[in-house]
Design a protein around this motif. Sequence first.
Motif, short mmCIF file in Angstrom:
data_model
loop_
_atom_site.label_atom_id
_atom_site.label_comp_id
_atom_site.label_asym_id
_atom_site.label_seq_id
_atom_site.Cartn_x
_atom_site.Cartn_y
_atom_site.Cartn_z
N UNK A 71 50.79 -35.36 -1.20
CA UNK A 71 51.82 -36.04 -0.65
C UNK A 71 52.41 -35.36 0.68
N UNK A 72 52.79 -34.21 0.36
CA UNK A 72 53.28 -33.36 1.24
C UNK A 72 52.23 -33.03 2.36
N UNK A 73 51.00 -32.66 2.10
CA UNK A 73 49.92 -32.62 3.00
C UNK A 73 49.69 -33.85 4.01
N UNK A 74 49.66 -34.82 3.28
CA UNK A 74 49.34 -36.24 4.00
C UNK A 74 50.46 -36.43 5.13
N UNK A 75 51.58 -36.28 4.58
CA UNK A 75 52.61 -36.47 5.50
C UNK A 75 52.68 -35.52 6.69
N UNK A 76 52.37 -34.28 6.51
CA UNK A 76 52.27 -33.19 7.59
C UNK A 76 51.02 -33.62 8.51
N UNK A 77 49.99 -34.07 7.85
CA UNK A 77 48.89 -34.52 8.80
C UNK A 77 49.29 -35.69 9.61
N UNK A 78 49.83 -36.45 9.02
CA UNK A 78 50.37 -37.85 9.84
C UNK A 78 51.12 -37.50 10.90
N UNK A 79 51.98 -36.59 10.62
CA UNK A 79 53.25 -36.16 11.61
C UNK A 79 52.92 -35.31 12.69
N UNK A 80 51.99 -34.37 12.26
CA UNK A 80 51.65 -33.29 12.98
C UNK A 80 50.30 -32.91 12.93
N UNK A 81 49.22 -33.91 13.34
CA UNK A 81 47.76 -33.76 13.08
C UNK A 81 47.58 -32.27 13.72
N UNK A 82 47.94 -32.08 15.02
CA UNK A 82 47.40 -31.12 15.59
C UNK A 82 48.44 -29.87 16.16
N UNK A 83 48.96 -29.29 15.22
CA UNK A 83 50.18 -28.69 15.40
C UNK A 83 49.79 -27.30 16.38
N UNK A 84 50.69 -27.19 17.47
CA UNK A 84 50.48 -26.36 18.53
C UNK A 84 51.01 -25.05 18.29
N UNK A 85 50.68 -24.07 18.64
CA UNK A 85 51.46 -22.61 18.77
C UNK A 85 52.35 -22.80 19.93
N UNK A 86 53.70 -22.65 19.97
CA UNK A 86 54.83 -22.98 20.97
C UNK A 86 55.03 -21.83 21.87
N UNK A 127 64.40 -41.20 8.15
CA UNK A 127 62.98 -41.76 8.45
C UNK A 127 61.87 -40.59 7.81
N UNK A 128 62.27 -39.92 7.07
CA UNK A 128 61.46 -38.95 6.24
C UNK A 128 60.58 -39.54 5.20
N UNK A 129 59.54 -39.53 5.15
CA UNK A 129 58.74 -40.03 4.03
C UNK A 129 58.55 -39.25 2.81
N UNK A 130 59.21 -38.33 2.98
CA UNK A 130 59.12 -37.21 1.78
C UNK A 130 60.45 -37.19 0.93
N UNK A 131 61.29 -38.42 1.55
CA UNK A 131 62.79 -38.34 0.76
C UNK A 131 62.90 -38.33 -0.69
N UNK A 132 61.77 -39.17 -1.25
CA UNK A 132 61.64 -39.30 -2.64
C UNK A 132 61.47 -38.10 -3.41
N UNK A 133 60.79 -37.26 -2.93
CA UNK A 133 60.46 -35.83 -3.71
C UNK A 133 61.48 -34.52 -3.08
N UNK A 134 62.55 -35.11 -2.42
CA UNK A 134 63.29 -34.20 -1.55
C UNK A 134 64.34 -33.79 -2.34
N UNK A 135 64.95 -32.71 -2.52
CA UNK A 135 66.35 -32.56 -3.24
C UNK A 135 67.55 -32.95 -2.14
N UNK A 136 67.13 -32.86 -0.87
CA UNK A 136 68.09 -33.43 0.20
C UNK A 136 67.97 -34.80 0.73
N UNK A 137 67.10 -35.38 0.14
CA UNK A 137 66.65 -36.86 0.55
C UNK A 137 67.68 -37.95 0.26
N UNK A 138 67.75 -38.98 1.13
CA UNK A 138 68.56 -39.82 0.84
C UNK A 138 68.33 -40.98 -0.23
#
Length: 202
Positions: free
Chosen positions: A1-16, A190-201
């Motif tokens: 789940x974490x991996x899927x969301x990271x891929x959805x949000x940041x498919x090609x993460x750049x070095x900044x 707006x975070x799709x990980x809120x259900x598995x997150x300690x801080x989630x709403x």
Amino acid sequence: MVENYLDELLPNPPCELNYSKDYEFLLAVMLSAQTTDKRVNQVTAVLFSEYPTLKDLKEASSDSLESILRPLGSFRKKAQYVQKIASVLHDDYQDMVPKQREVLETLPGIGRKTVSVFLSELYDLPEFAVDTHVERVSKRLSLAKSDDDVLEIEKKLKRKFQRNEWGRRHKQMVLFGRYHCKAVKPECETCKLSEICKNGTN
Ligand code: SF4
């Protein structure tokens, strides 16, 4: 789940961080401690333009380096690191940057995290750097315990993620922490990980 969301949000993460040479990247990562990549890019644009070789950096005056690095904070210490690293690489390694962790970690100001970022980004070696963003996100998502240190977190993340994806997952977690799961006011609504997150709403 974490991996899927990271891929959805940041498919090609750049070095900044901006760089055009291996040692420039090493110095930029070192300089990024306790400041932002944006500020480092502003400073290194001047630094590497005024001192375009390791020999130039080695021979630069402390006053000049400190003046350029001042916006980064801890600028006196960072100026010393830049000069010493440039000296060692120029004098002992013929302007090459070694790839061995044991050697890199002997350079002033260069620790485990910096080496991991350097080897992962430049050579695609299987490393997983744990910075403040990765640590925060890992703990919020229960990928690590609240009292785990960075080495323990690194071990856990290396077990969780596929080895050939460590570099990309690191960058995704850094950017997720930097722009979404921020230290203050994370975007939990707006975070799709809120259900598995300690801080989630949810
Ligand atoms: Fe971060 Fe909030 Fe998402 Fe948790 S729900 S991972 S704290 S943004």
